[in-house]
Design a protein around this motif. Structure first.
Motif, short mmCIF file in Angstrom:
data_model
loop_
_atom_site.label_atom_id
_atom_site.label_comp_id
_atom_site.label_asym_id
_atom_site.label_seq_id
_atom_site.Cartn_x
_atom_site.Cartn_y
_atom_site.Cartn_z
N ASP A 89 0.87 -1.18 0.00
CA ASP A 89 0.00 0.00 0.00
C ASP A 89 0.91 1.23 0.00
O ASP A 89 1.35 1.67 1.05
CB ASP A 89 -0.89 -0.05 1.26
N GLY A 90 1.20 1.75 -1.19
CA GLY A 90 2.10 2.90 -1.28
C GLY A 90 3.23 2.61 -2.24
O GLY A 90 3.17 1.67 -3.04
N GLU A 91 4.26 3.42 -2.14
CA GLU A 91 5.37 3.30 -3.09
C GLU A 91 6.70 3.28 -2.34
O GLU A 91 6.96 4.16 -1.50
CB GLU A 91 5.32 4.52 -4.01
N LEU A 92 7.54 2.28 -2.65
CA LEU A 92 8.87 2.21 -2.03
C LEU A 92 9.86 2.97 -2.89
O LEU A 92 9.86 2.82 -4.12
CB LEU A 92 9.31 0.73 -1.92
N MET A 93 10.69 3.79 -2.27
CA MET A 93 11.62 4.63 -3.05
C MET A 93 12.96 4.79 -2.32
O MET A 93 13.02 4.63 -1.10
CB MET A 93 11.02 6.02 -3.24
N SER A 94 13.98 5.15 -3.10
CA SER A 94 15.24 5.59 -2.48
C SER A 94 15.10 7.09 -2.27
O SER A 94 14.81 7.81 -3.22
CB SER A 94 16.41 5.37 -3.43
N PRO A 95 15.32 7.56 -1.06
CA PRO A 95 15.07 8.98 -0.82
C PRO A 95 16.15 9.88 -1.42
O PRO A 95 17.28 9.45 -1.61
CB PRO A 95 15.09 9.08 0.70
N SER A 96 15.78 11.11 -1.70
CA SER A 96 16.76 12.11 -2.12
C SER A 96 17.28 12.79 -0.84
O SER A 96 16.72 12.59 0.24
CB SER A 96 16.10 13.15 -3.02
N ALA A 97 18.33 13.57 -0.98
CA ALA A 97 18.92 14.23 0.20
C ALA A 97 17.88 15.11 0.90
O ALA A 97 17.86 15.20 2.14
CB ALA A 97 20.12 15.07 -0.23
N GLU A 98 16.97 15.71 0.13
CA GLU A 98 15.95 16.59 0.75
C GLU A 98 14.95 15.80 1.60
O GLU A 98 14.32 16.36 2.50
CB GLU A 98 15.15 17.37 -0.30
N ASP A 99 14.80 14.52 1.27
CA ASP A 99 13.83 13.71 2.03
C ASP A 99 14.28 13.44 3.46
O ASP A 99 13.48 13.03 4.30
CB ASP A 99 13.59 12.36 1.33
N LEU A 100 15.58 13.63 3.73
CA LEU A 100 16.09 13.29 5.06
C LEU A 100 15.39 14.06 6.18
O LEU A 100 15.18 13.55 7.27
CB LEU A 100 17.61 13.51 5.14
#
Ligand code: COA
Length: 292
Positions: free
Chosen positions: A148-159
Motif C-alpha cells: 500500500d504505497g510506493e517504495l523509493m530511495s530517498p533524495s537528500a531533501e527527504d532526510l
C-alpha cells in the motif's frame, strides 16, 4: 619460592573514549563476545560521547557511552567491563560517571541479563523486551503482503521528512544520529499520498548487516521496508533488533530464516520512554541495540 603470587591492586581512571586507540576498544568488546568491529566503534565515537576506565599504563578495562538527543534525553550503551575485572565495582562506577555527565536528562538503554540488576539498583525501570533476530538470510524469501504505497530511495531533501517521521516514532528528535547513519546506509522510504509514512536503513555492522532503524505504522509496511533490504542479503548474515516477538512482522523475519539469538530489556530512568499508539509510526527495528 612460593608457587603463587598476590598481585598489587591497581587504580583505574576515567578518560574520554576518543583518546584511546580503537584497537583497545575492539579488544574490550571481543573479550565479552560482542561483534563490534573497529569501524563500528569509530562510528559510535562519532555518534556519541563516552568514557573508558584506564589503568596506569593505558590498558582499557571498561567503557560506557551516552548519546544525547537534545538537552532532555539521552540513550546509554556500550557499558562493558573486561571479564578479569567484573563484579569489582567498575560497572557501577562507570554508570555513576555517565549520570554526572548526562545531568538531569531522561535516560534509556537496552540491558543485557548480566547488567539488569545493576541498572535496576541504579533506578532504571523495565519497559519492554528487545529480540535480536539474526542469521543467514534464506535464499528464497517469503511472499510479502500487498503493498500500500510506493517504495523509493530517498533524495537528500527527504532526510528532513524522514527525521520528522522518526521523531514521532522514537519520541525525540535524533537528527544527528540519523544523518550519521545515513552516510553509510542504504535507505528506503514508503510513501502514500505524497507523504513518507515509513523508512528503513541497512548498514554494515559486526558479522554482516543490520537493518534498522525501521519505522512504520503497521506490520505490513514494516515487512516491505525490511524485505527490500533482505532481498539484497540472501545467503548473507543479517540482524534486526526489534520489540516484536509475534505477529506478521516477526513471522516474516522467522520465515526469512532469522532466529532470536538473544533478548535484552529496554529500561528507562526518569520519564517513560516507549509510547506505542495504534496506526502511529513505531520503531519496528532499532538503529542498534547500543544506540536504541
Ligand atoms: C554488566 C557489566 C557491565 C557489569 O560490570 P561490573 O564491572 O561487573 O559491575 P560491578 O562490579 O559494578 O557490579 C554491579 C552489580 O552487578 C552484579 N554483577 C556483575 N556481573 C554480574 C553478572 N554477570 N550477573 C549478575 N550480576 C552481576 C554485581 O554483583 C554488582 O551487584 P552489587 O553492586 O549489588 O554487588 C559487566 O558484567 C559486563 O561487561 N558484562 C558483559 C557486557 C554486558 O552485558 N554489558 C551490559 C550492556 S547493557
Amino acid at each position: 619460592m612460593g608457587r603463587s603470587v598476590r598481585l598489587k591492586s591497581f587504580e583505574l581512571v576515567a578518560r574520554d573514549i576518543r583518546e584511546v586507540d580503537v584497537k583497545l576498544l575492539h579488544a574490550l568488546s571481543l573479550a565479552v563476545g560482542w561483534p563490534h568491529r573497529p569501524k563500528d566503534w569509530d562510528f559510535l565515537r562519532r555518534a556519541g560521547q563516552g568514557i573508558v576506565a584506564v589503568d596506569g599504563i593505558g590498558r582499557v578495562f571498561g567503557s560506557a557511552m551516552w548519546f544525547p538527543h537534545g538537552r532532555k534525553f539521552a540513550t546509554i550503551g556500550l557499558v562493558l567491563t573486561s571479564p578479569r575485572t567484573q563484579a569489582q565495582g567498575t560497572g557501577r562506577w562507570l554508570m555513576e560517571q555517565v549520570f554526572e555527565r548526562c545531568g538531569n536528562r531522561n535516560l534509556t538503554l537496552n540491558s543485557t541479563d548480566a547488567a539488569y540488576h545493576l541498572y535496576l539498583s541504579l533506578g532504571f525501570m523495565k519497559e519492554a523486551v528487545v529480540y535480536l533476530w539474526q542469521g543467514e538470510v534464506a535464499s528464497s524469501l517469503p511472499a510479502v503482503p500487498v503493498l500500500d504505497g510506493e517504495l523509493m530511495s530517498p533524495s537528500a531533501e527527504d532526510l528532513k521528512e524522514i527525521a520528522a517521521l522518526d521523531e514521532r516514532a522514537f519520541g525525540t528528535s535524533r537528527q544527528k544520529l540519523l544523518a550519521l547513519l545515513s552516510e553509510g546506509a542504504s535507505i528506503c522510504t514508503l510513501s502514500r499520498g505524497g507523504e513518507i509514512v515509513g523508512y528503513s536503513m541497512k548498514r554494515e555492522f559486526g558479522r554482516g548487516h543490520v537493518i534498522g532503524p525501521i519505522v512504520a505504522s503497521n506490520d505490513c509496511d514494516a515487512i516491505h521496508l525490511t524485505a527490500v533490504h533482505l532481498k539484497e542479503l540472501t545467503g548473507r548474515f543479517a540482524r534486526v533488533d526489534t520489540r516484536e516477538q509475534t505477529g506478521l512482522f516477526a513471522d516474516y523475519l522467522q520465515q526469512s530464516r532469522l532466529g532470536i539469538s538473544e533478548t535484552v530489556t529496554t529500561m528507562s530512568k526518569g520519564k517513560r520512554f516507549l509510547n506505542r499508539k495504534e496506526n502511529e509510526p513505531w520503531v519496528y527495528g532499532l538503529a542498534g541495540h547500543a544506540v536504541s
